[in-house]
Design a protein around this motif. Structure first.
Motif, short mmCIF file in Angstrom:
data_model
loop_
_atom_site.label_atom_id
_atom_site.label_comp_id
_atom_site.label_asym_id
_atom_site.label_seq_id
_atom_site.Cartn_x
_atom_site.Cartn_y
_atom_site.Cartn_z
N GLN A 94 -10.79 -81.01 13.01
CA GLN A 94 -9.86 -79.88 13.01
C GLN A 94 -9.91 -79.13 11.68
O GLN A 94 -10.29 -79.72 10.65
CB GLN A 94 -8.43 -80.42 13.19
CG GLN A 94 -8.12 -80.84 14.60
CD GLN A 94 -7.62 -79.69 15.46
OE1 GLN A 94 -6.84 -78.86 15.01
NE2 GLN A 94 -8.07 -79.64 16.69
N ASP A 123 -9.63 -89.18 13.46
CA ASP A 123 -9.97 -88.34 14.63
C ASP A 123 -11.17 -87.47 14.31
O ASP A 123 -11.01 -86.40 13.78
CB ASP A 123 -8.73 -87.51 14.98
CG ASP A 123 -8.91 -86.67 16.23
OD1 ASP A 123 -9.89 -86.89 16.95
OD2 ASP A 123 -8.06 -85.80 16.48
N GLU A 157 -15.32 -81.03 20.49
CA GLU A 157 -14.11 -81.54 21.16
C GLU A 157 -12.87 -80.82 20.64
O GLU A 157 -11.99 -80.43 21.42
CB GLU A 157 -13.99 -83.05 20.93
CG GLU A 157 -13.00 -83.74 21.87
CD GLU A 157 -11.55 -83.64 21.44
OE1 GLU A 157 -10.66 -83.85 22.29
OE2 GLU A 157 -11.28 -83.34 20.24
N GLU A 158 -12.82 -80.63 19.32
CA GLU A 158 -11.62 -80.03 18.72
C GLU A 158 -11.50 -78.54 19.02
O GLU A 158 -10.50 -77.93 18.68
CB GLU A 158 -11.60 -80.28 17.20
CG GLU A 158 -11.53 -81.74 16.80
CD GLU A 158 -10.21 -82.43 17.14
OE1 GLU A 158 -9.38 -81.86 17.87
OE2 GLU A 158 -10.04 -83.57 16.67
N HIS A 431 -4.97 -84.19 12.67
CA HIS A 431 -4.75 -82.73 12.71
C HIS A 431 -3.85 -82.24 11.59
O HIS A 431 -3.68 -81.04 11.43
CB HIS A 431 -4.17 -82.26 14.05
CG HIS A 431 -5.09 -82.47 15.22
ND1 HIS A 431 -5.01 -81.73 16.38
CD2 HIS A 431 -6.13 -83.31 15.41
CE1 HIS A 431 -5.94 -82.13 17.23
NE2 HIS A 431 -6.63 -83.11 16.66
MN MN Z 1 -8.27 -84.10 17.66
#
Ligand code: MN
Ligand code: BES
Ligand code: MN
Length: 466
Positions: A94, A123, A157-158, A431
């Motif tokens: 992110q 993440d 993905e983000e 995030h």
């Molecule tokens: Mn994420």
């Protein structure tokens, strides 16, 4: 049982500091998928993952084009009588703003109090890296895996995995497997071991409200025209009723209601509502009437405003009627809601709420389907057994409110049962500023994955996994 992993343990202990250094190296690459100026860093991160797969002994490794950010693929298929496992994670992260709230810069990882602090630490680079480490360990210690493996590590993905589903469809034949292991979820509050068995889907849209050609003097024209910012506020206010339900006709039509059993399961989770409220810093919790906080944040659909802008935001006063105003809105979806149908319903409701005197446009930005995975599937139960052995505690089965847009595609496109196997602590601040990963979760997660390949092999032949 534990003793049969003594060889791995010895290897993991001698390689621990090199492993940490390598993980930190991955974290130094600012692979932010949403920002085009980081496209080169995305390539660097993809190259890193490909390089480590190759170094471990994984074959057919490639950085494959998808039309967007590339996906890293690799496989090892030399266990003819054993199941094939498809491992998924993402190497993109992110954005990092607000930068001033980071204690140290997001791409200069810091190890402190048993945690690694960096954007992506949890993440999802931590989880991707522990899979790379597990692969290296298996081939170094035993020379061969007990199962066949395919790695699919993506780079967008983000930002909604816009291109991965099509890539999966195009390569369906060469992605044949028996189970998908998605490592992009985590543990329960209090760092309690958990396996996620539900992810929410997503419908993300933008609302543009346009009035005059240019901003107007609010003295000369105020009272004569509709104000776009006010119109937007009216629209947004009309999207919920006083019970906190989404006031969009048809929104709940396809929602599979929670059964008494589902609700009892969720009620059993050791969730401390007050501690949760306190940890968020909010004066009160809020949501759909008739459901508990755990239900509302993981198993019920929602509609949120993610951002809202327009008009004058500078210092002091500026007397205008803004020419336009905008909002980003998104819905978290549960089975069997379809994101495209939800978009149409929400769009129609917004257009209906739009007052006379402005033009309103609603655009779809991205979608993802919800997913519920089977608790009683042998591959899920085998994962639970491995977590219990390594973490010393049987995992809870939880539903997670977040989304992995492509998770459902492994079931729908590749017809695979999905196991959501992740180890990030729930206070990882994914995030947000100062994201972190607990190193012991990383290390024990790595040991869990090592055993899991054995456990899946023990379940046996491909056919029995269906
Ligand atoms: Mn994420
Ligand atoms: N890893 C998360 C999904 C997740 C969130 C799992 C919380 C478990 C707990 C994933 O990287 C993510 O952030 N997904 C986005 C999807 C969006 C960008 C389309 C999300 O859920 O907002
Ligand atoms: Mn993730």
């Amino acid at each position: 049982m534990a003793d049969s992993y003594a060889d791995f343990e010895a290897y993991l202990q001698t390689t621990a500091s090199a492993r940490l250094a390598d993980y930190l190296e991955l974290l130094r690459i600012p692979s932010i998928s949403a920002l085009s100026e980081h496209a080169g860093d995305i390539r660097t991160a993809a190259g890193f993952v490909a390089d480590r797969l190759r170094a471990a002994g994984i074959e057919h490794v490639e950085v494959a084009e998808t039309g967007g950010h590339p996906v890293v693929y690799g496989d090892w298929l030399h266990a003819p009588r054993a199941p094939t496992v498809l491992v998924y994670g993402h190497y993109d992260v992110q954005p990092v703003d607000p930068l001033d709230l980071w204690e140290t810069p997001p791409f200069e990882p810091r190890v402190e109090n048993g945690r690694v602090y960096a954007r992506g630490a949890a993440d999802d680079k931590g989880q991707v890296h522990l899979h790379l480490a597990a692969a290296a360990a298996w081939l170094a210690v035993r020379g061969a895996f007990p199962v066949n493996l395919r790695y699919v590590v993506e780079g967008e993905e983000e930002s909604g995995s816009e291109n991965l589903e099509r890539w999966l469809e195009e390569h369906r034949d060469r992605l044949s497997a028996d189970v998908a292991v998605i490592s992009d979820t985590g543990f329960f509050e209090g760092n309690l071991p958990a396996i996620t068995v539900g992810l929410r889907g997503m419908m993300y849209a933008q609302i543009d409200v346009v009035g005059s050609r240019l901003d107007l003097h609010s003295g000369s024209h105020g009272g004569a025209v509709m104000n776009p910012a006010l119109a937007l506020a009216e629209i947004l206010a009309g999207l919920h009723d006083h019970d906190g339900r989404v006031a969009v006709e048809g929104f709940y039509d396809d929602v599979v209601e929670l059964t008494g059993g589902d609700r009892a399961e969720l009620a059993r989770l050791p969730f401390d509502e007050e501690a949760y409220r306190e940890s968020l810093g909010v004066p009160a919790l809020h949501g759909e009437r008739g459901y508990t906080t755990v239900e509302r944040k993981s198993a019920r659909p929602t509609l949120d405003v993610n951002g809202i802008w327009g008009g004058f935001e500078g210092e002091g006063a500026k007397t205008i009627i803004p020419a336009h105003a905008h909002a980003k809105v998104s819905c978290r979806l549960v089975p069997d809601q379809d994101p495209h149908r939800v978009f149409e319903l929400v769009r129609d409701r917004i257009l209906e709420l739009a007052p006379v005197g402005v033009r309103v446009e609603v655009r779809l930005i991205n979608t993802g389907h919800p997913l519920v995975t089977p608790i009683d599937h042998p591959a899920t139960q085998a994962a639970a057994a491995c977590i219990r052995e390594v973490f010393g505690k049987a995992p809870l089965f939880i539903r997670e409110g977040g989304s992995v847009p492509v998770a459902c595609s492994f079931a729908s496109v590749l017809s695979l049962p999905v196991v959501l196997l992740g180890f990030t602590p729930p206070d990882d601040q994914a995030h947000a500023p100062n994201e972190s990963m607990r190193l012991d979760n990383y290390e024990l997660g790595l040991r869990t994955v090592i055993r899991y390949w054995d456990a899946l092999a023990a379940i046996g032949l491909a056919a029995s996994l269906d």
